[in-house]
Design an enzyme around this catalytic site. Structure first.
Site, PDB file in Angstrom:
ATOM      1  N   HIS A 118       0.838  -1.203   0.000  1.00 28.60           N
ATOM      2  CA  HIS A 118       0.000   0.000   0.000  1.00 28.60           C
ATOM      3  C   HIS A 118       0.879   1.263   0.000  1.00 28.60           C
ATOM      4  CE1 HIS A 118      -3.307  -2.758   0.494  1.00 28.60           C
ATOM      5  NE2 HIS A 118      -2.720  -3.272   1.567  1.00 28.60           N
ATOM      6  N   GLU A 132      -2.651   0.338   7.859  1.00 22.17           N
ATOM      7  CA  GLU A 132      -1.753  -0.737   7.453  1.00 22.17           C
ATOM      8  C   GLU A 132      -0.529  -0.214   6.707  1.00 22.17           C
ATOM      9  OE1 GLU A 132      -1.448  -4.740   4.697  1.00 22.17           O
ATOM     10  OE2 GLU A 132      -3.332  -3.620   4.723  1.00 22.17           O
ATOM     11  N   HIS A 185       2.980  -7.067   4.437  1.00 20.91           N
ATOM     12  CA  HIS A 185       1.598  -6.658   4.712  1.00 20.91           C
ATOM     13  C   HIS A 185       1.191  -7.055   6.124  1.00 20.91           C
ATOM     14  CE1 HIS A 185       0.091  -5.560   0.589  1.00 20.91           C
ATOM     15  NE2 HIS A 185       1.222  -6.183   0.282  1.00 20.91           N
ATOM     16  N   GLU A 270       2.148 -11.793   5.637  1.00 19.63           N
ATOM     17  CA  GLU A 270       1.110 -11.157   6.455  1.00 19.63           C
ATOM     18  C   GLU A 270       1.549 -11.322   7.912  1.00 19.63           C
ATOM     19  OE1 GLU A 270      -1.441  -9.449   5.487  1.00 19.63           O
ATOM     20  OE2 GLU A 270      -2.176 -10.165   3.536  1.00 19.63           O
TER      21      GLU A 270
END
Length: 312
Positions: A118, A132, A185, A270
């Site tokens: 992102h 995030e 992430h 993640e």
């Protein structure tokens, strides 16, 4: 009589069939040259000092003590003497690459591209206190610093809070001739109770992703590295679980755009759930971030040892 029983037991253990003996695994599994031990609930395959345990009707398998996902459920015929079987895709794309630690055609790792997920207008998931994109960037910086300390050259897909397209992130690995690509992430769940870490590898050619979805008709460039992608993901995931205390959500497969576009072995990490209040506090803690960064670097070094051994 005892001697006959012992011989049959030994034959079953190595996946062979003699007169009067029963093998617990299919001919296709035996062709991998594995030792096998089976019950009605599970079957363990061993080779090269590694083991993988499969479970009837399940996508989940246990590799060397940690969870990985198959691309299709394992199967077992009914009855006490049921036989375990795996699809050709499972054998070629998951089980054999892990048991044989296949990493070709990966190269020895010198340059690594880290992708903080992102950025800019793309905030990613949102927790009670953090976005995030911010946590991704903080963790990515620590991973970069840890890898640099260990002698690797590291680049980032973004060095500031800015928009970078998914295609541009993956394609940059080719432009820079990176040896590895790691996308960073943090997870999210609607029920705000999700917890744990997971690592994604590119879905092998012709297979369904762990979360389902359509199967493309053509393979991508990144599918050249199916075995390397999977082994890199496993090396990193196993160390993330130890560093964070779990839970172990396992190694999974997905066709994330950044993985599809990668020009080298690639994974997406993640590192915890931003939407779970207690875990959000943990993943924002610099001390935990440093532990996670060290775990990722340890996984990279373990993978790199395999590429070095491949050259001998």
């Amino acid at each position: 009589m005892k001697q006959t029983i012992l011989l049959c037991g030994a034959a079953a253990a190595v996946g062979l069939t003699f007169a009067g003996c029963h093998s617990p695994v299919s001919r296709e599994i035996r062709a991998l040259g594995v030792q096998s031990e089976a019950s009605e609930r599970s079957c363990t395959l061993r080779k090269n000092g590694n083991f993988i345990t499969i479970y009837p009707g399940s996508l989940r398998a246990n590799f060397n003590g940690g969870w990985v996902h198959l691309v299709e459920p394992a199967q077992r015929t009914e009855g006490k003497s049921g036989v375990y079987s795996l699809s050709e895709a499972n054998l070629k794309k998951v089980v054999a690459p892990l048991l044989n630690r296949e990493v070709a055609p990966a190269k020895p790792v010198k340059m690594i591209l880290i992708d903080p997920g992102h950025g800019g207008s793309e905030t990613g998931a949102t927790g009670a206190k953090h976005q995030e994109k911010t946590l991704n960037f903080a963790l990515a910086q620590k991973i970069r610093d840890e890898l640099v300390k260990r002698g690797f050259t590291v680049k980032m897909t973004r060095d500031t809070d800015k928009d970078v397209s998914l295609d541009a992130r993956g394609n940059l690995s080719g432009t820079l001739k990176a040896d590895l690509f790691i996308s960073v992430h943090h997870n999210a769940a609607a029920n705000r109770t999700g917890t744990g870490v997971e690592t994604f590898a590119m879905t092998p050619d012709g297979c369904h992703s762990t979360g389902g979805g359509a199967v493309p008709k053509q393979a991508t460039l990144s599918n050249r590295y199916d075995g390397a992608n999977l082994n890199l993901a496993q090396e990193i995931q196993s160390r993330l679980v130890k560093a964070t205390g779990g839970p172990d959500r396992g190694v999974k497969f997905a066709r994330f755009r950044v993985l599809v576009k990668a020009h080298c072995p690639a994974v997406l990490v993640e590192a915890g759930f931003i939407t779970t209040p207690k875990e959000e506090l943990a993943i924002a803690d610099p001390a935990r971030q440093r532990k996670v960064a060290a775990a990722v670097a340890d996984g990279v070094e373990a993978f790199n040892r395999r590429t070095a051994a491949m050259k001998k």
